[in-house]
Design a protein around this motif. Structure first.
Motif, mmCIF file in Angstrom:
data_model
loop_
_atom_site.group_PDB
_atom_site.id
_atom_site.type_symbol
_atom_site.label_atom_id
_atom_site.label_comp_id
_atom_site.label_asym_id
_atom_site.label_seq_id
_atom_site.Cartn_x
_atom_site.Cartn_y
_atom_site.Cartn_z
ATOM 1 N N UNK A 18 0.833 -1.204 0.000
ATOM 2 C CA UNK A 18 0.000 0.000 0.000
ATOM 3 C C UNK A 18 0.869 1.256 0.000
ATOM 4 N N UNK A 19 1.959 1.237 0.759
ATOM 5 C CA UNK A 19 2.878 2.385 0.763
ATOM 6 C C UNK A 19 3.456 2.615 -0.638
ATOM 7 N N UNK A 20 3.840 1.531 -1.317
ATOM 8 C CA UNK A 20 4.352 1.664 -2.687
ATOM 9 C C UNK A 20 3.245 2.144 -3.628
ATOM 10 N N UNK A 25 1.550 5.808 -7.252
ATOM 11 C CA UNK A 25 0.327 6.443 -7.737
ATOM 12 C C UNK A 25 0.335 7.947 -7.504
ATOM 13 N N UNK A 26 0.773 8.346 -6.313
ATOM 14 C CA UNK A 26 0.856 9.776 -6.006
ATOM 15 C C UNK A 26 1.903 10.484 -6.843
ATOM 16 N N UNK A 27 3.033 9.831 -7.040
ATOM 17 C CA UNK A 27 4.089 10.422 -7.865
ATOM 18 C C UNK A 27 3.634 10.618 -9.301
ATOM 19 N N UNK A 28 2.970 9.616 -9.838
ATOM 20 C CA UNK A 28 2.445 9.734 -11.199
ATOM 21 C C UNK A 28 1.363 10.813 -11.237
ATOM 22 N N UNK A 29 0.550 10.885 -10.195
ATOM 23 C CA UNK A 29 -0.498 11.902 -10.146
ATOM 24 C C UNK A 29 0.052 13.319 -10.139
ATOM 25 N N UNK A 63 4.083 0.491 -13.243
ATOM 26 C CA UNK A 63 4.826 0.614 -11.977
ATOM 27 C C UNK A 63 4.218 -0.283 -10.901
ATOM 28 N N UNK A 64 2.892 -0.300 -10.816
ATOM 29 C CA UNK A 64 2.242 -1.150 -9.818
ATOM 30 C C UNK A 64 2.508 -2.624 -10.106
ATOM 31 N N UNK A 65 2.464 -2.994 -11.370
ATOM 32 C CA UNK A 65 2.731 -4.385 -11.731
ATOM 33 C C UNK A 65 4.148 -4.812 -11.366
ATOM 34 N N UNK A 116 -13.761 16.033 -1.646
ATOM 35 C CA UNK A 116 -13.005 15.453 -2.754
ATOM 36 C C UNK A 116 -11.888 14.537 -2.256
ATOM 37 N N UNK A 117 -11.125 14.990 -1.279
ATOM 38 C CA UNK A 117 -10.017 14.175 -0.774
ATOM 39 C C UNK A 117 -10.528 12.933 -0.044
ATOM 40 N N UNK A 118 -11.646 13.056 0.650
ATOM 41 C CA UNK A 118 -12.234 11.877 1.309
ATOM 42 C C UNK A 118 -12.690 10.857 0.271
ATOM 43 N N UNK A 119 -13.357 11.324 -0.766
ATOM 44 C CA UNK A 119 -13.797 10.417 -1.828
ATOM 45 C C UNK A 119 -12.590 9.802 -2.543
ATOM 46 N N UNK A 120 -11.558 10.600 -2.762
ATOM 47 C CA UNK A 120 -10.335 10.096 -3.401
ATOM 48 C C UNK A 120 -9.657 9.044 -2.537
ATOM 49 N N UNK A 121 -9.604 9.279 -1.239
ATOM 50 C CA UNK A 121 -8.995 8.309 -0.329
ATOM 51 C C UNK A 121 -9.793 7.007 -0.323
ATOM 52 N N UNK A 122 -11.109 7.125 -0.244
ATOM 53 C CA UNK A 122 -11.964 5.936 -0.275
ATOM 54 C C UNK A 122 -11.761 5.170 -1.580
ATOM 55 N N UNK A 123 -11.789 5.887 -2.698
ATOM 56 C CA UNK A 123 -11.615 5.253 -4.005
ATOM 57 C C UNK A 123 -10.218 4.659 -4.135
ATOM 58 N N UNK A 124 -9.220 5.329 -3.578
ATOM 59 C CA UNK A 124 -7.851 4.813 -3.647
ATOM 60 C C UNK A 124 -7.683 3.514 -2.878
ATOM 61 N N UNK A 125 -8.257 3.444 -1.687
ATOM 62 C CA UNK A 125 -8.176 2.211 -0.896
ATOM 63 C C UNK A 125 -8.930 1.087 -1.607
ATOM 64 N N UNK A 126 -10.099 1.405 -2.151
ATOM 65 C CA UNK A 126 -10.862 0.394 -2.888
ATOM 66 C C UNK A 126 -10.104 -0.053 -4.129
ATOM 67 N N UNK A 127 -9.473 0.881 -4.812
ATOM 68 C CA UNK A 127 -8.709 0.541 -6.020
ATOM 69 C C UNK A 127 -7.494 -0.314 -5.665
ATOM 70 N N UNK A 128 -6.793 0.046 -4.601
ATOM 71 C CA UNK A 128 -5.659 -0.769 -4.153
ATOM 72 C C UNK A 128 -6.104 -2.201 -3.878
ATOM 73 N N UNK A 129 -7.211 -2.327 -3.154
ATOM 74 C CA UNK A 129 -7.726 -3.654 -2.819
ATOM 75 C C UNK A 129 -8.068 -4.435 -4.081
ATOM 76 N N UNK A 130 -8.742 -3.797 -5.012
ATOM 77 C CA UNK A 130 -9.116 -4.457 -6.258
ATOM 78 C C UNK A 130 -7.869 -4.882 -7.048
ATOM 79 N N UNK A 131 -6.896 -3.993 -7.148
ATOM 80 C CA UNK A 131 -5.676 -4.335 -7.879
ATOM 81 C C UNK A 131 -4.927 -5.475 -7.196
#
Length: 174
Positions: A18-20, A25-29, A63-65, A116-131
């Motif tokens: 998750x840290x990676x 993800x943040x660096x690319x963003x 990068x994630x792969x 926006x940041x709360x929704x982004x954080x929620x979506x990011x955690x969900x996306x991490x889990x899915x990936x």
């Protein structure tokens, strides 16, 4: 059922992944936001944003792969699944902002950022889990050591060096 030792190792591994995920993800963003601004000085902003979104999603998935989930190069299927998860995350943040606009007539900048940041954080955690659980799960399993404990690391090293290493193998290893 997994042994207790395996379960204890899973939590730190997930935290490190998750840290990676956040780092890459943040660096690319951040790089993407700068690239959109630079490209938008030459072409319309919407086109610049679309182009950078495609390129940044491809880059982040690669990068994630390779690093976040340790599976090597991402396949086209993983790229497509990752793009789908990014589209869903985008939809979640848009829906959150639209809901805010419906609930509050004139939200302030601070409230907009919190939503926006709360929704982004929620979506990011969900996306991490899915990936982690779906998209890159097979590549993680294929690189995991055998659970039976019958194979010795020395045997694996000998088996790998027994085959001649051609240019394609050497390039892939680099």
């Amino acid at each position: 059922m997994e042994p207790a030792h395996s379960q204890k190792q899973a939590a730190p591994a997930a935290f490190a992944a998750f840290a990676r995920f956040v780092l890459f993800g943040g660096g690319v963003g951040v790089a993407s936001s700068l690239a959109v601004a630079a490209l938008a000085s030459w072409i319309p902003w919407a086109l610049a944003n679309a182009l950078i979104t495609v390129v940044s999603t491809l880059l982040a998935t690669e990068l994630h792969g390779r690093f976040t989930f340790g599976g090597g190069r991402a396949t086209w299927r993983q790229h497509a699944q990752s793009a789908g998860s990014a589209a869903i995350a985008y939809a979640v943040t848009c829906a959150a902002m639209l809901l805010l606009q419906q609930l509050v007539a004139a939200p302030g900048a601070v409230l907009e950022q919190v939503v926006y940041l709360s929704a982004s954080a929620f979506a990011g955690v969900a996306r991490f889990t899915l990936l982690r659980v779906v998209v890159f799960a097979r590549s993680r399993r294929s690189q995991a050591a055998p659970t039976g404990g019958t194979a010795l690391p020395v045997q694996a090293a000998v088996a790998r060096t027994a085959a001649p290493a051609g240019p394609a193998v050497l390039c892939h290893a680099a």
